[in-house]
Design an enzyme around this catalytic site. Sequence first.
Site, PDB file in Angstrom:
ATOM      1  N   HIS A  71       0.808  -1.217   0.000  1.00  0.00           N
ATOM      2  CA  HIS A  71       0.000   0.000   0.000  1.00  0.00           C
ATOM      3  C   HIS A  71       0.841   1.267   0.000  1.00  0.00           C
ATOM      4  CE1 HIS A  71      -3.279  -2.790   0.437  1.00  0.00           C
ATOM      5  NE2 HIS A  71      -3.845  -1.890  -0.324  1.00  0.00           N
TER       6      HIS A  71
ATOM      7  N   GLU B 117      -8.863 -12.026  -7.599  1.00  0.00           N
ATOM      8  CA  GLU B 117      -7.618 -11.815  -6.849  1.00  0.00           C
ATOM      9  C   GLU B 117      -7.080 -13.126  -6.295  1.00  0.00           C
ATOM     10  OE1 GLU B 117      -7.841  -7.802  -4.674  1.00  0.00           O
ATOM     11  OE2 GLU B 117      -9.685  -8.828  -4.131  1.00  0.00           O
TER      12      GLU B 117
ATOM     13  N   ASP C 132      -3.048  -8.737  -5.405  1.00  0.00           N
ATOM     14  CA  ASP C 132      -3.320  -9.916  -4.590  1.00  0.00           C
ATOM     15  C   ASP C 132      -3.184 -11.203  -5.398  1.00  0.00           C
ATOM     16  OD1 ASP C 132      -3.740  -9.236  -1.871  1.00  0.00           O
ATOM     17  OD2 ASP C 132      -5.504  -8.107  -2.504  1.00  0.00           O
TER      18      ASP C 132
ATOM     19  N   CYS D 293      -7.281  -3.839 -12.435  1.00  0.00           N
ATOM     20  CA  CYS D 293      -7.165  -2.650 -11.587  1.00  0.00           C
ATOM     21  C   CYS D 293      -6.005  -2.751 -10.614  1.00  0.00           C
ATOM     22  CB  CYS D 293      -8.472  -2.379 -10.851  1.00  0.00           C
ATOM     23  SG  CYS D 293      -8.943  -3.710  -9.744  1.00  0.00           S
TER      24      CYS D 293
END
Length: 556
Positions: free
Chosen positions: A193, A414, A438, A485
Amino acid sequence: MAAPITEVAARVVAGRGVSPGVVRAPLVRLGPPVVTSPDDPVGVDPAAEARRVREALTAVAADLERRARHTEGVSADVLTTTAAMALDPALADATERHLAAGAPTGHAVTLAVEEFCGRLEAVGGYLAERVADLRDIGARTVAQLAGLAMPGIPAPGYPVVMAARDLSPADTASLPGGDVVGLLTEEGGPTSHTAILARALGIPAVVGCPASAQIPEGTLVLLDGTTGTVQLDPPAGAAAVPATSAPEAAAGPGHTADGTPVALLSNIGTVADAELAAMTPTEGVGLFRTEFLFPKRADRPTEAEQAATYAAVLRAFGERRVVVRTLDAGSDKPLPFLPLGPEENPALGVRGLRTARAHPEVLDDQLRALAAAAEAAGRELDVMAPMVSTAEEAARFADRARGFGLTRVGVMIEVPAAALRARELLDVVDFVSIGTNDLGQYVMAADRQSGALGDLLDPWQPALLDLVAAVGEAGRAAGKPVGVCGEAAADPLLAAVLVGLGATSLSTAARARPAVHAELARFTRLDCLRLAERVRSARGAGAAHAAARALRDERA
Ligand code: PEP
Ligand code: MG
């Protein structure tokens, strides 16, 4: 693959560049969390300690007010309000009581703060939200008393490169508009992140750099977020180039050289992101990470509050497509208002859609709020669920969402199981969106937060691309859209590969769009198919990347 780590003594350290741009600034560290204990040494004179606490609270308030003067809008209001809380005499009085009862100085502050937090939580609503700010005041006051660095994001009033072990989503929430112009972390990979946020904010960043722990605070560094290198005490001539060196925003919809449309959408996490992205030529939102709206909230956001927030985002985009992802809580994105209990292995535990097993009411609230927002904004939206593994889960989610009147329902891919059975999932939903961050983590069995495993998390890994191809093939067969995405879509050359693998839209940080738009327009659809074939025949991520570069050079 991450460059090898060199010694700090060599004056250059290297990690993985994850957000482009070069910056030159002194290094400061993310202040460590402050911990106090009843067993800390007790001050000899409680009255003198009480005076020290009042002085520390005044200094903390002055620092917050100074920061407020250098900030605008909501952030400035929050800082001013927090400064006023630090000056509330009731807080100093409560600390004095604990000091008189024999508590060590720092711990007396913690006890007083917790007393107030308990009262705010009991009232609930807006006041309960102030708990995090109050704890922040407590931590700052204790640090001030002990002469330690302020905890949290540094704000010295001049540009700095911030070094940290890693950042949590809550830490990063206060980065925008602050003094941090570069990020350097010991841990983290290309899809952590920290990397995602740095790219979204356009802050140059190097992650996965364990040697950075040895760089003394205050050292002037030249951080290169493209090459992943950090030069210590760079010579005066070493230039910094603006982080936003990408080509000018390419107007018009995304397309290949021969005109095949590929919608280029934006990843957003807040209303502010939405407003910024909406000013660019983006074709809409491909991923609205709704969990980023509430990283510090102790109480569940109400349906009305959620609906107002979602409506603001929908309105910002007018007619453009907006794909909202339901809360992806758990693992690396814990949400305080959605307690999931301790887990041995949270990335493989209850996260994403799985949280609805224990807390179906939270998902229902959100779906109801989304339907209300769509109605209020007078437009439709797309909704999708994160961390879906099976067609049964996808069908349950789709039924639930449609039950609230949401018509365009999708799921994220994912989990390798979902990629392998994408056909069955596409039978029950209207679209899928591949989360390569992921998907890469799970197919390679490599924690996406791990800097040491950055090579396995390389989005050019052919095993990951094989799974993308399986989903692309399922999408073609079903005649339904397949988006990507994850961060892979933000790599311009890889974006062309993804299109060859079957992606019909790509969603990235808004800043990545111009480069992706430009690169895609260099390849025909057939080139994209050839690129896809070449990378899938490669043996390893490095070879796959080299094969794609070679084909691009042949085309040039
Ligand atoms: C992903 O996993 O690729 C994704 C887009 O979701 P997040 O990064 O928010 O987990
Ligand atoms: Mg994900």
